[in-house]
Design a protein around this motif. Structure first.
Motif, PDB file in Angstrom:
ATOM      1  N   PRO A   1      -0.454  -1.244  -0.703  1.00  0.00           N
ATOM      2  CA  PRO A   1       0.400  -0.369   0.281  1.00  0.00           C
ATOM      3  C   PRO A   1       1.876   0.083  -0.205  1.00  0.00           C
ATOM      4  N   GLU A   2       2.527  -0.460  -0.777  1.00  0.00           N
ATOM      5  CA  GLU A   2       3.806   0.119  -1.549  1.00  0.00           C
ATOM      6  C   GLU A   2       3.313   1.303  -2.404  1.00  0.00           C
ATOM      7  N   TRP A   3       2.641   1.105  -3.181  1.00  0.00           N
ATOM      8  CA  TRP A   3       2.241   2.196  -4.137  1.00  0.00           C
ATOM      9  C   TRP A   3       1.851   3.565  -3.425  1.00  0.00           C
ATOM     10  N   ARG A   4       1.037   3.373  -2.204  1.00  0.00           N
ATOM     11  CA  ARG A   4       0.808   4.575  -1.307  1.00  0.00           C
ATOM     12  C   ARG A   4       1.966   5.272  -0.594  1.00  0.00           C
ATOM     13  N   ALA A   5       2.727   4.141  -0.095  1.00  0.00           N
ATOM     14  CA  ALA A   5       3.930   4.815   0.532  1.00  0.00           C
ATOM     15  C   ALA A   5       4.942   5.405  -0.290  1.00  0.00           C
ATOM     16  N   ARG A   6       5.063   4.975  -1.779  1.00  0.00           N
ATOM     17  CA  ARG A   6       6.003   5.615  -2.662  1.00  0.00           C
ATOM     18  C   ARG A   6       5.591   6.852  -3.149  1.00  0.00           C
ATOM     19  N   VAL A   7       4.052   6.862  -3.156  1.00  0.00           N
ATOM     20  CA  VAL A   7       3.540   8.314  -3.920  1.00  0.00           C
ATOM     21  C   VAL A   7       3.677   9.224  -2.667  1.00  0.00           C
ATOM     22  N   LEU A   8       3.354   8.971  -1.527  1.00  0.00           N
ATOM     23  CA  LEU A   8       3.451   9.931  -0.230  1.00  0.00           C
ATOM     24  C   LEU A   8       4.903  10.538  -0.067  1.00  0.00           C
ATOM     25  N   GLU A   9       5.814   9.500  -0.346  1.00  0.00           N
ATOM     26  CA  GLU A   9       7.398   9.834  -0.277  1.00  0.00           C
ATOM     27  C   GLU A   9       7.685  10.657  -1.367  1.00  0.00           C
ATOM     28  N   ARG A  10       7.163  10.608  -2.526  1.00  0.00           N
ATOM     29  CA  ARG A  10       7.594  11.322  -3.979  1.00  0.00           C
ATOM     30  C   ARG A  10       6.665  12.701  -3.615  1.00  0.00           C
TER      31      ARG A  10
ATOM     32  N   GLY B   1      -3.910   8.127 -11.197  1.00  0.00           N
ATOM     33  CA  GLY B   1      -2.695   7.847 -10.192  1.00  0.00           C
ATOM     34  C   GLY B   1      -3.475   7.445  -8.773  1.00  0.00           C
ATOM     35  N   TRP B   2      -2.447   7.370  -7.781  1.00  0.00           N
ATOM     36  CA  TRP B   2      -3.061   6.888  -6.581  1.00  0.00           C
ATOM     37  C   TRP B   2      -4.251   7.730  -5.836  1.00  0.00           C
ATOM     38  N   ALA B   3      -4.244   9.045  -6.138  1.00  0.00           N
ATOM     39  CA  ALA B   3      -5.342   9.701  -5.219  1.00  0.00           C
ATOM     40  C   ALA B   3      -6.062  10.529  -6.303  1.00  0.00           C
ATOM     41  N   GLY B   4      -6.150   9.931  -7.651  1.00  0.00           N
ATOM     42  CA  GLY B   4      -6.937  10.501  -8.580  1.00  0.00           C
ATOM     43  C   GLY B   4      -8.438  10.515  -8.237  1.00  0.00           C
ATOM     44  N   SER B   5      -8.994   9.423  -7.643  1.00  0.00           N
ATOM     45  CA  SER B   5     -10.634   9.387  -7.528  1.00  0.00           C
ATOM     46  C   SER B   5     -10.927   9.197  -6.226  1.00  0.00           C
ATOM     47  N   ASP B   6      -9.941   9.071  -5.069  1.00  0.00           N
ATOM     48  CA  ASP B   6     -10.477   9.020  -3.707  1.00  0.00           C
ATOM     49  C   ASP B   6     -10.145  10.240  -2.817  1.00  0.00           C
TER      50      ASP B   6
ATOM     51  N   ARG C   1      -0.065  22.016 -13.002  1.00  0.00           N
ATOM     52  CA  ARG C   1      -0.883  20.768 -12.768  1.00  0.00           C
ATOM     53  C   ARG C   1      -0.052  19.628 -12.627  1.00  0.00           C
ATOM     54  N   VAL C   2      -0.410  18.680 -11.842  1.00  0.00           N
ATOM     55  CA  VAL C   2       0.524  17.231 -11.456  1.00  0.00           C
ATOM     56  C   VAL C   2      -0.740  16.182 -11.335  1.00  0.00           C
ATOM     57  N   MET C   3      -0.417  14.845 -11.605  1.00  0.00           N
ATOM     58  CA  MET C   3      -1.171  13.792 -11.020  1.00  0.00           C
ATOM     59  C   MET C   3      -0.232  12.982  -9.937  1.00  0.00           C
ATOM     60  N   SER C   4      -1.019  11.913  -9.624  1.00  0.00           N
ATOM     61  CA  SER C   4      -0.171  11.309  -8.615  1.00  0.00           C
ATOM     62  C   SER C   4       0.341   9.633  -9.028  1.00  0.00           C
ATOM     63  N   CYS C   5       0.753   9.482 -10.130  1.00  0.00           N
ATOM     64  CA  CYS C   5       1.446   8.344 -10.524  1.00  0.00           C
ATOM     65  C   CYS C   5       0.628   7.045 -10.660  1.00  0.00           C
ATOM     66  N   PRO C   6       0.522   6.378 -11.826  1.00  0.00           N
ATOM     67  CA  PRO C   6       0.179   4.861 -11.783  1.00  0.00           C
ATOM     68  C   PRO C   6       1.181   4.192 -10.835  1.00  0.00           C
ATOM     69  N   SER C   7       0.637   2.908 -10.758  1.00  0.00           N
ATOM     70  CA  SER C   7       1.208   1.893  -9.673  1.00  0.00           C
ATOM     71  C   SER C   7       2.641   1.279 -10.130  1.00  0.00           C
ATOM     72  N   GLY C   8       2.463   1.120 -11.610  1.00  0.00           N
ATOM     73  CA  GLY C   8       3.681   0.485 -11.960  1.00  0.00           C
ATOM     74  C   GLY C   8       3.545  -0.827 -11.621  1.00  0.00           C
ATOM     75  N   GLY C   9       2.525  -1.535 -11.254  1.00  0.00           N
ATOM     76  CA  GLY C   9       2.311  -2.973 -11.015  1.00  0.00           C
ATOM     77  C   GLY C   9       2.380  -3.211  -9.198  1.00  0.00           C
TER      78      GLY C   9
ATOM     79  N   PRO D   1       5.003   6.042 -14.169  1.00  0.00           N
ATOM     80  CA  PRO D   1       4.543   5.237 -12.916  1.00  0.00           C
ATOM     81  C   PRO D   1       5.334   5.447 -11.762  1.00  0.00           C
ATOM     82  N   ILE D   2       5.039   5.248 -10.485  1.00  0.00           N
ATOM     83  CA  ILE D   2       5.699   5.612  -9.331  1.00  0.00           C
ATOM     84  C   ILE D   2       6.891   4.546  -9.383  1.00  0.00           C
ATOM     85  N   THR D   3       7.101   3.589  -9.903  1.00  0.00           N
ATOM     86  CA  THR D   3       8.342   2.759  -9.961  1.00  0.00           C
ATOM     87  C   THR D   3       9.496   3.489 -10.781  1.00  0.00           C
ATOM     88  N   ASP D   4       9.320   4.621 -11.483  1.00  0.00           N
ATOM     89  CA  ASP D   4      10.158   5.186 -12.119  1.00  0.00           C
ATOM     90  C   ASP D   4      10.825   6.132 -11.110  1.00  0.00           C
ATOM     91  N   PRO D   5      12.137   6.478 -11.366  1.00  0.00           N
ATOM     92  CA  PRO D   5      12.726   7.465 -10.243  1.00  0.00           C
ATOM     93  C   PRO D   5      12.042   8.930 -10.466  1.00  0.00           C
TER      94      PRO D   5
END
Length: 282
Positions: A117-126, A148-153, A105-113, A77-81
């Protein structure tokens, strides 16, 4: 399409590398995508084990088209370092160079809860961090339309590309929309110019109850997806991931040794249909 576009994800056919390469060879294909060997992720193999993989692939005369990582997948999840993702990118970039591929191949991280808005910001930073590391390592990241955050959109996929820069492109999987609840053909229409790699699978059912079937037998509109790809000029790999009996990342190991070959022959049949006179595919 060209014959050399056909590839398969090896561990969808078998656990051991000799059996994976044998399954590819049985189809007469000359390209493989690597994810696990003997149940272990490619990045987790020690140097001696990886050297045996490199030598076996070379001896088989098979081209490696992509390495499938755990970067941003369901276990991270994106809450992991970012440490585990960056380490895996470093290892796979080096191993990809030894195998003749830049693609990871990569994916874009589960939200970790986290709220969106914070999920998006952290994924884009990652992904800005991952894109920079990929550029310095000579790697090309391929984001899959899965979890992940961008998996289906598609709008989120395009934002991800902006964040990561030129070392990120998109991997389109024909069948993921069934499991994840969206129409993959519609998504493909939005992202087509950015697709660098394709996985082929098909399914019926829906989220949490997807049942995988031979390509063309399900509800994923595989034929239409392939037609759109070819009409749009796609000439990259078509990598078979049938999910029929063996899904190592889900701990499912099947006992039908012919399932992968049946799916491969069906894919060849679909491609022959699309290439027939009047089918509109060059």
């Amino acid at each position: 399409m060209r014959a050399d576009q056909l590839a398969g994800i090896g561990d969808e056919a078998a656990m051991s590398l000799p059996a994976q390469l044998g399954a590819i060879g049985e189809l007469g294909w000359r390209a493989v995508e690597l994810r696990t060997v003997d149940g272990r992720a490619l990045a987790d193999l020690d140097d001696a084990s990886f050297a045996r993989v490199r030598d076996a692939v070379a001896d088989a005369g098979v081209r490696v088209v992509c390495l499938d990582s755990r970067i941003g997948n369901r276990s991270r999840p994106i809450t992991d370092p970012p440490d585990a993702d960056l380490h895996e990118l470093d290892v796979l970039a080096e191993r990809g160079a030894a195998l003749g591929t830049r693609a990871i191949r990569v994916m874009s991280c589960p939200s970790g809860g986290l709220p969106e808005p914070e999920w998006r910001a952290r994924v884009l930073e990652r992904f800005a961090l991952l894109g920079d590391r990929a550029a310095r390592r000579g790697a090309l990241l391929l984001h899959e339309n899965c979890e992940g955050w961008a998996g289906s959109d598609p709008d989120r996929m395009l934002r991800l590309l902006d964040a990561a820069g030129p070392c990120l492109r998109l991997l389109f999987d024909t069948g993921n929309g069934i499991e994840h609840g969206y129409d993959a053909l519609t998504v493909l229409g939005r992202i087509l110019p950015h697709v660098e790699h394709v996985h082929v699978k098909d399914a019926v059912g829906g989220p949490g109850r997807a049942e995988y079937v031979l390509p063309g037998d399900g509800d994923a509109r595989v034929r239409e997806c392939l037609r759109l790809l070819f009409d749009g000029g796609y000439r990259g790999p078509l990598s078979l991931e049938p999910h029929l009996v063996t899904r190592p990342h889900e701990g499912l190991q099947g006992t039908d040794p012919d399932a992968f070959a049946r799916a491969g022959r069906r894919l060849e049949g679909l491609l022959a249909e699309l290439a027939a006179p009047g089918a509109g595919v060059r």
